[in-house]
Motif scaffolding. Sequence first.
Motif: not given
Ligand code: CU
Lengths: 53, 576
Positions: B227-229, B276-279
């Motif tokens: 999702g982030h990448s 990792a900012h989503h976690i």
């Molecule tokens: Cu992100």
Amino acid sequence: MSDQKNNDEEERISGWQSLIDNPFLLLFIGVAMPTVFYIVWGIMEIVNVPVAP
Amino acid sequence: MAEFRVCPDSGFYFHKSAESLMKVNAVVGIVALLVAGLLALGVVLTRWQEVHWLPADTFYMVLTAHGINALIFWIIFFEMAVLHFASSTLLRCRIATPKWAWAGFFLMLIGAVMNNVAVFSGASSVMMTSYVPMQAEPHFYLGIILFAVGALIQVFVFFGTLVVAQQEKTYDGSVPLVTFGAITAAIIAVFTIASGAIILIPTFLWSIGYVSHIDAEMYRVIWWGLGHSSQQINVAAHISIWYLVAGVLFGARPMSEKVSRFAFLLYIFFLQLASAHHILVDPGISTEWKIFNTSYAMYLAVLASMIHGLTIPGAIEVAQRGKGYTKGLFEWLRKAPWGNPVWSGVAISVVTFGFIGGITGVVMGTEQINLIIHNTIYVPAHFHATVVTGTTLTFMAITYLLIPVLFRRQLFLPWVAKMQPYVFGGGMTILILFMLGAGTMGVSRRHWDMDFAGAAMAFEYPAIAYTLMAVGAIGGVLGVVGGGMFLAVAVGSLLFGKKLEPSAGILESFAGKPLAASVYNIDKPEVLAMAPKLKEEHHKGFEAPGTFILAMLLLVTFVVYYFINWKYLASVWPLG
Ligand SMILES: [Cu+2]
Ligand code: HEM
């Protein structure tokens, strides 16, 4: 003095150049970095969470 | 057999098979954007509490489809076109294994349709993140898996094309910077798609009953690798396009090729760790993992963005000053072609992406201050600044450039095109700024009812939060109008735009049919020469003082905003 410096510069550029010009080496690094630091390390963290009694 | 044509207006070479693939990928992407844009209207008109248009279940279905069609299908289809352009056209070589690329394209198409069928049948309103243990129908996951496999195939065709160019020596020295940026995007895409496969294949098996349990935390961590990448593919792709547009419109050359390439290299090494900012608020994962991935690593990627943010406007400034626009700090900027949507689109994109997207992103990525906005409407506000006014607007701008060059049609309704970036960029900026405000007041994202009518645990938002959401929604409607203007121009040009090449018909535009055989009259394009080395001039001052001032402005804005947020955190936990 200045010759010496120029040579160093060229050496450095060629090492850097061969990295930049090799997309498959870059692909390897670009996949390995997040796989190790994000995915593998992340999974190890989760696996180490103790199971609720 | 001659298989290349050269565009008489731009000098770009197109290989016959690559050209068809660029067209179909771009066209299908634009169809996905159309769907997403219509759905956006349902989303904003429901989040505007006074209107509160859709019932709850429809809202969640529409929001799921909006997110997936916009973020995944529109952007990734378009990116496939960008990759083929950056390899085959920019390196002047034939595309490797076009049949495989077509197979990839069709898999993506089948996957996208399958996923939409699942969502619109109503039993898969799991949001684009599809967090387990929520379960969607099997063809929801299968659709995304097929789409991802298809994308991976096209990405490997891109790498294959690089090899072809190298072996057939179609260019001298190193690949151009824009192609290097595309390589960055493609590398990130491989990691992205691999993460998606690792988690979505088991989830699909779980949905059909072969796997009994998917760990929720495991899902979140690995899913965000996808999702982030995937957002970082966008960043690398749209920044490459910024370099391209700077070169095409201004003849601008990067101030230092080496520095720009180094910045892309930092992306390859570090950008994806920011997933990792989503976690950040997930229990069970150590602070070490969070801090390493979001801070030390991410700031190196942020540094890379700052480099691009400085070097692209800087290069344009230098080029403009070279043309004699030297008065004061900003004549070069005032005299830029503001009536050309290719430029205005890119310019608005650079500013909103840098100032709004960049600053809010760094703020949210900080573990402590993330707590005050986590899961609020602040988050969608942030990523509409990155992925909508950033990536989407850039892709729109490059479409205006490509319609004559790639599709050989003149722009239809050029006056609409001229206003479009302002309407779309302006409307979305209003939406973004006001949703940022509402998020700071705690308004939730993905939430149907701000009133909590009949809820067991209600919460009363201050009246101002309602006002912020309402004004934001008006901006959102304006944004949808701006999106409609883009579609009218893009689709209109392919249907009614004046033909710049007599054989550029409807099938040629929409179905990727090649132009008349006689158009492809070049056997072997001229070898792409290395750009001549820039003169090493030693300036007394900075070559691009205007850009330097703008960069300082960005820095000051960031520092002030960062400070305000820490202050706010302290007042949330009454500390001072
Ligand atoms: Cu992100
Ligand atoms: C045309 C104008 C657009 C408007 C007015 C709009 C509006 C919105 C709003 C208000 C939300 C938040 C809803 C909520 O959390 O309750 C949202 C979510 C979202 N939007 Fe947009 N949007 C637009 C275009 C786009 C585009 C072009 C993209 C991607 C390229 C995009 C990607 C997303 C995503 C990924 C979500 C999150 C969905 C979720 O939470 O699962 N949007 N949009």
